[in-house]
Scaffold this active site. Structure first.
Site, short mmCIF file in Angstrom:
data_model
loop_
_atom_site.label_atom_id
_atom_site.label_comp_id
_atom_site.label_asym_id
_atom_site.label_seq_id
_atom_site.Cartn_x
_atom_site.Cartn_y
_atom_site.Cartn_z
CG HIS A 99 -1.66 1.28 1.44
ND1 HIS A 99 -2.95 1.49 0.99
CD2 HIS A 99 -1.28 2.44 2.06
CE1 HIS A 99 -3.32 2.73 1.32
NE2 HIS A 99 -2.34 3.32 1.98
CD GLU A 100 1.95 3.41 3.68
OE1 GLU A 100 2.02 4.48 3.06
OE2 GLU A 100 1.02 3.15 4.47
CG HIS A 103 0.40 6.29 -0.66
ND1 HIS A 103 -0.78 6.83 -1.14
CD2 HIS A 103 0.09 5.74 0.55
CE1 HIS A 103 -1.76 6.61 -0.26
NE2 HIS A 103 -1.26 5.95 0.76
ZN LIG Z 1 -2.13 5.31 2.49
#
Ligand SMILES: [Zn+2]
Length: 233
Positions: A99-100, A103
């Site tokens: 998830h990171e 980004h």
């Molecule tokens: Zn996030």
């Protein structure tokens, strides 16, 4: 201490939703962190591998202190993972790590909502620091100087609206990062299809906390607006 039952009436359901969402994140993380991924790679290794495969060697992966302190720093171009996620080979760790990195990929591909969100950060910070003070100074003044007081209250409303704006543009950014994470983890074979549900649970629970926080601030904004309009009922 000033307290208004009207605020409780408007915001309480969303506070409760927020507490429930926090509880769900903790339990989904606790459950997911007990399931070791078959491939056996750690969150740190998976983050590095995804970045490398996307030609993003300039983005580094570091350990950050504090539980669930995971984030991507767009200024330093660093993916920071909490120790449990960095070292963990479990499905919760892989989901959060990916998830990171999602980004970081948003940043790299100039995903527009991320740019809007980042641009909204300074205004949202000012808004969250100043709005309550400004609003209640206005409320205090409104009994002796109604016109001035009302004006200041509306300034407080405007400041708080910037917080709400930030949270609203943050939601699609978070959902997009999680969608990227799930797709990459499976397509790049870091996890099998059968391991996806546990990852999904952790990421959806985390997304729910953002939704609850956004709804709470929308409710707070509604409260501010009702107060600023006055008690002429
Ligand atoms: Zn996030």
């Amino acid at each position: 201490m000033y307290f208004d039952p009207l605020y409780l009436l408007i915001a309480a359901p969303f506070f409760i939703l927020g507490i429930w969402a926090q509880f769900r994140v903790k339990s989904a993380y606790a459950r997911g962190s007990k399931i070791r991924s078959r491939a056996g790679l750690s969150g740190g290794q998976v983050a590095r591998a995804i970045l490398d495969r996307n030609d993003m060697r300039a983005v580094s992966v570091e350990v950050s202190e504090g539980m669930l302190s995971d984030h991507y720093d767009p200024k330093a171009k660093v993916v920071r993972l909490s120790r449990g996620v960095y070292q963990g080979t479990d499905l919760a760790a892989l989901g959060i790590a990916a998830h990171e990195v999602g980004h970081a990929i948003q940043d790299r591909t100039n995903y527009q909502m991320l740019a809007v969100r980042n641009a909204a950060v300074p205004m949202a910070n000012i808004g969250s620091q100043m709005s309550w003070i400004v609003f209640f100074v206005g409320l205090f003044l409104s009994s002796s100087a109604p016109f001035l007081g009302k004006g200041i209250m509306w300034a407080g409303v405007g400041l708080f609206a910037m917080v709400v704006f930030f949270q609203m543009v943050n939601l699609p950014v978070e959902f997009d990062a999680s969608n990227r994470a799930k797709a990459i983890l499976v397509s790049d074979r870091f996890i099998g299809e059968d391991e996806l549900p546990a990852v999904k649970k952790v990421l959806s629970a985390a997304a729910m906390t953002y939704v609850a926080a956004t709804l709470t601030s929308v409710a707070t904004l509604v409260y501010f607006i009702l107060k600023a309009q006055g008690d002429r009922r």
